[in-house]
Scaffold this active site. Structure first.
Site, PDB file in Angstrom:
ATOM      1  N   ASN A   1       1.661  18.790  45.204  1.00 32.92           N
ATOM      2  CA  ASN A   1       2.568  18.464  44.103  1.00 32.92           C
ATOM      3  C   ASN A   1       3.764  17.751  44.695  1.00 32.92           C
ATOM      4  OD1 ASN A   1       0.832  19.920  42.521  1.00 32.92           O
ATOM      5  ND2 ASN A   1       2.272  21.585  42.056  1.00 32.92           N
TER       6      ASN A   1
ATOM      7  N   HIS B   1      -0.953  30.261  38.110  1.00 32.08           N
ATOM      8  CA  HIS B   1       0.202  29.378  37.980  1.00 32.08           C
ATOM      9  C   HIS B   1       1.380  30.223  37.477  1.00 32.08           C
ATOM     10  CE1 HIS B   1       1.335  24.900  37.568  1.00 32.08           C
ATOM     11  NE2 HIS B   1       2.452  25.565  37.327  1.00 32.08           N
TER      12      HIS B   1
HETATM   13  C1  GBH Z   1       6.302  22.104  39.194  1.00 29.36           C
HETATM   14  O1  GBH Z   1       7.066  22.607  40.260  1.00 29.36           O
HETATM   15  C2  GBH Z   1       5.517  23.221  38.541  1.00 29.36           C
HETATM   16  O2  GBH Z   1       4.308  23.470  39.224  1.00 29.36           O
HETATM   17  C3  GBH Z   1       5.212  22.957  37.079  1.00 29.36           C
HETATM   18  O3  GBH Z   1       4.738  24.106  36.462  1.00 29.36           O
HETATM   19  C4  GBH Z   1       6.449  22.428  36.407  1.00 29.36           C
HETATM   20  O4  GBH Z   1       6.271  22.253  35.032  1.00 29.36           O
HETATM   21  C5  GBH Z   1       6.835  21.139  37.092  1.00 29.36           C
HETATM   22  O5  GBH Z   1       7.208  21.448  38.400  1.00 29.36           O
HETATM   23  C6  GBH Z   1       7.987  20.386  36.455  1.00 29.36           C
HETATM   24  O6  GBH Z   1       9.168  21.126  36.454  1.00 29.36           O
HETATM   25  O7  GBH Z   1      16.498  23.914  38.931  1.00 29.36           O
HETATM   26  O8  GBH Z   1      17.523  23.091  40.938  1.00 29.36           O
HETATM   27  O9  GBH Z   1      16.741  25.364  40.833  1.00 29.36           O
HETATM   28  C7  GBH Z   1       7.790  21.656  41.008  1.00 29.36           C
HETATM   29  C8  GBH Z   1       8.788  22.354  41.893  1.00 29.36           C
HETATM   30  C9  GBH Z   1      10.255  24.109  41.278  1.00 29.36           C
HETATM   31  C10 GBH Z   1      11.059  21.873  41.506  1.00 29.36           C
HETATM   32  C11 GBH Z   1      11.554  24.509  40.599  1.00 29.36           C
HETATM   33  C12 GBH Z   1      12.319  22.263  40.807  1.00 29.36           C
HETATM   34  C13 GBH Z   1      13.868  24.043  40.324  1.00 29.36           C
HETATM   35  C14 GBH Z   1      15.026  23.453  41.037  1.00 29.36           C
HETATM   36  N1  GBH Z   1       9.969  22.709  41.126  1.00 29.36           N
HETATM   37  N2  GBH Z   1      12.633  23.649  41.021  1.00 29.36           N
HETATM   38  S1  GBH Z   1      16.555  23.987  40.374  1.00 29.36           S
END
Ligand code: GBH
Length: 551
Positions: A358, A173
């Site tokens: 997810n 992870h």
């Molecule tokens: C999950 O990813 C992860 O698997 C987990 O570890 C995490 O704690 C959880 O999300 C909650 O955050 O800030 O606009 O650049 C989900 C996919 C990846 C979606 C990172 C949001 C950042 C978008 N996420 N992404 S931004």
């Protein structure tokens, strides 16, 4: 200590619940964002689509909660643990919100008993956690095994089994051992070999008790955020090329580990092994041919990129064409997307016993041909993404709750890949840190609405969903957001050296859904006249503010 906190908070929680019920009917309609954490939920936007289905999940449906090593363990330099890329990254000033890091996090390395007690309290069937690769193998290779690290996971797994909770273990992870980043990280294909050796060791050490394995969590995010956009460790902004090479090697790593499990361990251990992908639902901006095609590209570029090789063999055709076309335009002689030879296609195809999904949110997708010479993963797709402004909001900018999108995602997986077994391995919502907020009605609503869409997928669409896992057991280190967003069912006090955990109201909602294995019909006029039984009345009272019925 825990019991005392729970007892005190139990009183506190029930106080808050009363408040939520009193104000209940407006809780998701016109309530001010200040009171409800910014989550404004529109009930039954499309009644036929959004109405609650009162039914039950299959008997053996598995309920769980999830966490990940770096986000909860802490003890970053204790007992021989080697550094990971997230230690390096979060210790660099300016990388993480308010320079937070996971040095202590929820201190779960010292809190097996507390964590398992919380899981028991929820009465979940499985617990999804991850191994810290560098806690087990400080330099990433099996040349050095850290006994204390192995012991921690042995004790955790034993405690889970004793509590009758199935461990669902993720091998990776996002916390690559720093020693492996020093030789190029996932862009070096030797890392796939090291991953396989690490996986082999874990099967050997823990496989007598761990029967559900996940190789990688969201390889899409780890490649895109880690090396294309740089918001995650290791923090590179290499546009348009490293991302594909990393994903390529992660696919090989996954496949090697599946074969190791299949050949060497499955005959005696009898478990299942899959991979977890984050899948958002792409809602086409219009019915025009161009937008519909763009929406397919969007799905293929983030989900098909991994699922297609694993279930069907090789990358999706549209992705191969698109990256080749763009690469040529940029004057390159070959595609930035690496290709698999025949042997590799065979190696990778059919290497998932289940797909972990997810799901958090959905996006509107329109066709938008990129202009100019920009090189990058996003530009390769020729799409523009946005949110529908009518979708509910929460405190997290990227997360607009769209429950029905989850049902769409599940149907899409079924159609694309021939109905493989699916576990929802993450789904959840967060509030911004505002101290001890326990009346998390938005989380109760989010979980209820999303789980109900999973139920529709199971019962109405006959998707083979085997389990549901919410993110997260407790508030934790949220990567580049640090401790800003709280995704937990349990509140974690990060100012308290003991890192006390306190149940939020939603623990009760989730517990109730698990106990009922679905949704009992809460209210019915005839039943009211004849006096409804105690159980139904109890559920109705508890959920009445969540389940306003559309007419
Ligand atoms: C999950 O990813 C992860 O698997 C987990 O570890 C995490 O704690 C959880 O999300 C909650 O955050 O800030 O606009 O650049 C989900 C996919 C990846 C979606 C990172 C949001 C950042 C978008 N996420 N992404 S931004």
């Amino acid at each position: 200590m825990m019991a005392k906190i729970w007892c005190a908070s139990g009183v506190l929680v029930s106080g808050l619940v009363v408040v939520s019920i009193l104000f209940g009917n407006s809780a998701f309609g016109m309530t001010s964002p200040e009171v409800y954490g910014g989550f404004v939920y529109k009930e039954h936007e499309v009644p036929t689509r959004d109405r609650i289905l009162y039914d039950q999940f299959p008997q053996n449906f598995s309920w769980g909660v999830a966490t990940a090593a770096y986000q909860i363990e802490g003890a970053w330099n204790e007992d021989g643990r080697g550094p990971s890329i997230w230690d390096t990254f979060s210790h660099q000033p300016g990388r993480v919100y308010q320079n937070h890091n996971g040095d202590t996090a929820c201190d779960s390395y010292h809190k097996i008993e507390e964590d398992v007690a919380m899981l028991k309290n929820l009465s979940v069937n499985h617990y999804r956690f991850s191994f810290s690769w560098s806690r087990i193998l400080p330099d990433g290779t099996v040349a050095n095994i850290n006994k204390a690290g192995v012991d921690y996971y042995q004790r955790l797994i034993d405690a889970l089994i004793a509590a009758n909770i199935q461990p669902m273990a993720t091998l990776y992870h996002w916390d690559l051992p720093q020693a492996l980043q020093d030789i190029g990280g996932w862009s070096n294909d030797i890392v796939a070999v090291y991953f396989n050796e690490y996986a082999d060791l874990c099967f050997k050490l823990f496989g007598d008790r761990v029967k559900m394995w996940i190789t990688l969590n969201e390889p899409y995010i780890s490649a895109r955020m880690g090396t294309e956009e740089g918001f995650h460790a290791p923090g590179f902004k290499h546009q348009g090329s490293t991302i594909y090479r990393e994903a390529h090697n992660m696919l090989k790593a996954h496949a090697k580990a599946w074969h190791t499990y299949n050949d060497k361990y499955r005959p005696t251990q009898n478990g299942v092994l899959g991979i977890t992908l984050v899948i958002f639902w792409g809602v086409t901006a219009s019915e025009s041919e161009a937008d519909v095609a763009a929406t397919d590209r969007y799905m293929q570029f983030h989900a098909g990129w991994f699922a297609h090789p694993i279930f069907l063999g090789d990358y999706p055709e549209v992705m191969k064409q698109q990256v080749l076309k763009k690469s040529r335009k940029q004057g390159l002689t070959s595609s930035r997307l690496p290709s698999f030879n025949e042997e590799e296609v065979r190696l990778i195809r059919n290497t998932a016993d289940f797909l972990g999904v997810n799901y958090y949110t959905s996006q509107i997708v329109a066709n938008a041909e990129t202009v100019g010479d920009k090189v990058g993963y996003l530009d390769d797709q020729d799409v523009a993404v946005s949110f529908d402004e009518n979708w509910p909001k929460c405190d997290v900018p990227w997360l607009r709750p769209v429950p029905w999108g989850l049902r769409k995602v599940l149907e899409w997986v079924k159609d694309q890949y021939g109905n493989p077994p699916i576990y929802i391995t993450e789904n959840g919502i967060a509030e911004e840190d505002k101290g001890l907020v326990l009346a998390d009605t938005w989380r109760s609503k989010y979980l209820t609405a999303h789980i109900n869409e999973v139920l529709k997928a199971c019962v109405l669409d006959e998707v083979d969903v085997r389990g549901y896992t919410t993110w997260s057991l407790m508030d934790d280190f949220e990567w580049d957001s640090g401790y800003r967003f709280r995704f937990g069912l349990f509140h974690t006090d990060f100012d308290d050296p003991y890192r006390a955990r306190v149940p939020k109201f939603s623990t009760d909602t989730y517990h109730e859904i698990i106990q009922s294995n679905g949704f009992g019909k809460p209210f019915d006029d005839d039943e009211e006249a004849s006096g409804i039984n105690d159980k139904l009345w109890k559920i109705f009272k508890k959920f009445s503010y969540l389940f306003k019925r559309a007419d």
